[in-house]
Design an enzyme around this catalytic site. Structure first.
Site, PDB file in Angstrom:
ATOM      1  N   ASP A 175      -8.136   3.647   0.791  1.00 36.25           N
ATOM      2  CA  ASP A 175      -6.891   4.431   1.634  1.00 36.25           C
ATOM      3  C   ASP A 175      -8.651   5.097   3.012  1.00 36.25           C
ATOM      4  O   ASP A 175      -9.030   6.270   2.916  1.00 36.25           O
ATOM      5  CB  ASP A 175      -5.908   5.684   1.334  1.00 36.25           C
ATOM      6  CG  ASP A 175      -5.216   5.668   2.884  1.00 36.25           C
ATOM      7  OD1 ASP A 175      -5.780   4.694   3.388  1.00 36.25           O
ATOM      8  OD2 ASP A 175      -4.124   6.324   2.016  1.00 36.25           O
ATOM      9  N   ARG A 207      -3.670  -0.343   5.164  1.00 34.40           N
ATOM     10  CA  ARG A 207      -3.880  -1.734   4.453  1.00 34.40           C
ATOM     11  C   ARG A 207      -3.216  -2.690   4.194  1.00 34.40           C
ATOM     12  O   ARG A 207      -3.838  -3.782   4.598  1.00 34.40           O
ATOM     13  CB  ARG A 207      -4.106  -0.925   3.417  1.00 34.40           C
ATOM     14  CG  ARG A 207      -5.483  -0.016   2.837  1.00 34.40           C
ATOM     15  CD  ARG A 207      -5.421   0.644   1.773  1.00 34.40           C
ATOM     16  NE  ARG A 207      -4.197   1.686   1.774  1.00 34.40           N
ATOM     17  CZ  ARG A 207      -4.666   2.566   0.563  1.00 34.40           C
ATOM     18  NH1 ARG A 207      -5.313   2.234  -0.510  1.00 34.40           N
ATOM     19  NH2 ARG A 207      -3.190   3.517   0.370  1.00 34.40           N
ATOM     20  N   CYS A 209       0.997  -1.187  -0.058  1.00 37.02           N
ATOM     21  CA  CYS A 209       0.158   0.581   0.240  1.00 37.02           C
ATOM     22  C   CYS A 209       0.755   1.253  -0.348  1.00 37.02           C
ATOM     23  O   CYS A 209       1.793   1.115  -0.737  1.00 37.02           O
ATOM     24  CB  CYS A 209      -0.664  -0.253   1.459  1.00 37.02           C
ATOM     25  SG  CYS A 209       0.042  -0.302   2.684  1.00 37.02           S
TER      26      CYS A 209
END
Ligand SMILES: N[C@@H](Cc1ccc(OP(=O)(O)O)cc1)C(=O)O
Length: 152
Positions: free
Chosen positions: A119, A17, A11
């Site tokens: 995100d 994440r 990420c």
């Protein structure tokens, strides 16, 4: 058929994440001994994981276990590495910046879906929970796919 030896979830910051995805992956039954790690593309200094990501994982009985953010490096990658990104942009950056990137996909692309995993950075706990739910589904599909490929 490629036999992957390592999966890297990637990420941006490696605080939310991708560490969540790697933690979910490691909590699932897999038929293989693939090594699983997570990395970020914009890690300017080492940071612990996001407290909201930790809270959400804890509520699902999972632990990030002292995770510290790390940048993706060429030495993490070889021809048997599967790289799964959260966004198309991250995938394109990796293809541009690194070697051995024949096996880089967005996680949704890898499991036959389209789009990015957005995100939750700066969002509410509910945003983090929604991100977790999406990742849990995608990571399960990833494991099923890799298990099927192992059996071919
Ligand atoms: N570390 C980045 C911000 C950032 C942090 C986390 C983040 O989320 P994820 O870890 O899911 O990519 C995205 C961006 C910065 O300092 O600007």
């Amino acid at each position: 058929m490629i036999k992957y030896e390592k999966v890297i979830f990637v990420c941006t910051g490696n605080t939310c994440r991708s560490p969540m995805a790697a933690t979910i992956y490691c909590s699932l039954e897999t038929n293989s001994d693939i090594k699983v790690i997570s990395r970020g593309l914009v890690v300017l200094f080492s940071e612990p994981s996001n407290p909201k990501a930790e809270t959400v994982l804890k509520s699902h009985n999972l632990e990030l276990g002292g995770h510290i953010s790390k940048p993706l490096k060429q030495s993490d990658i070889d021809e048997n590495t599967l790289i799964l990104t959260m966004t198309e942009k991250q995938k394109l950056s990796i293809m541009e910046l690194f070697e051995y990137t024949d096996n880089v996909y967005t996680i949704k692309e890898f499991v036959g879906e389209t789009g990015d995993v957005t995100d939750p950075y700066g969002g509410t706990l509910l945003d983090y929970e929604e991100c977790y739910v999406e990742l849990a589904r995608l990571v399960k599909k990833t494991v099923y796919k890799l298990n099927e490929e192992e059996q071919l």
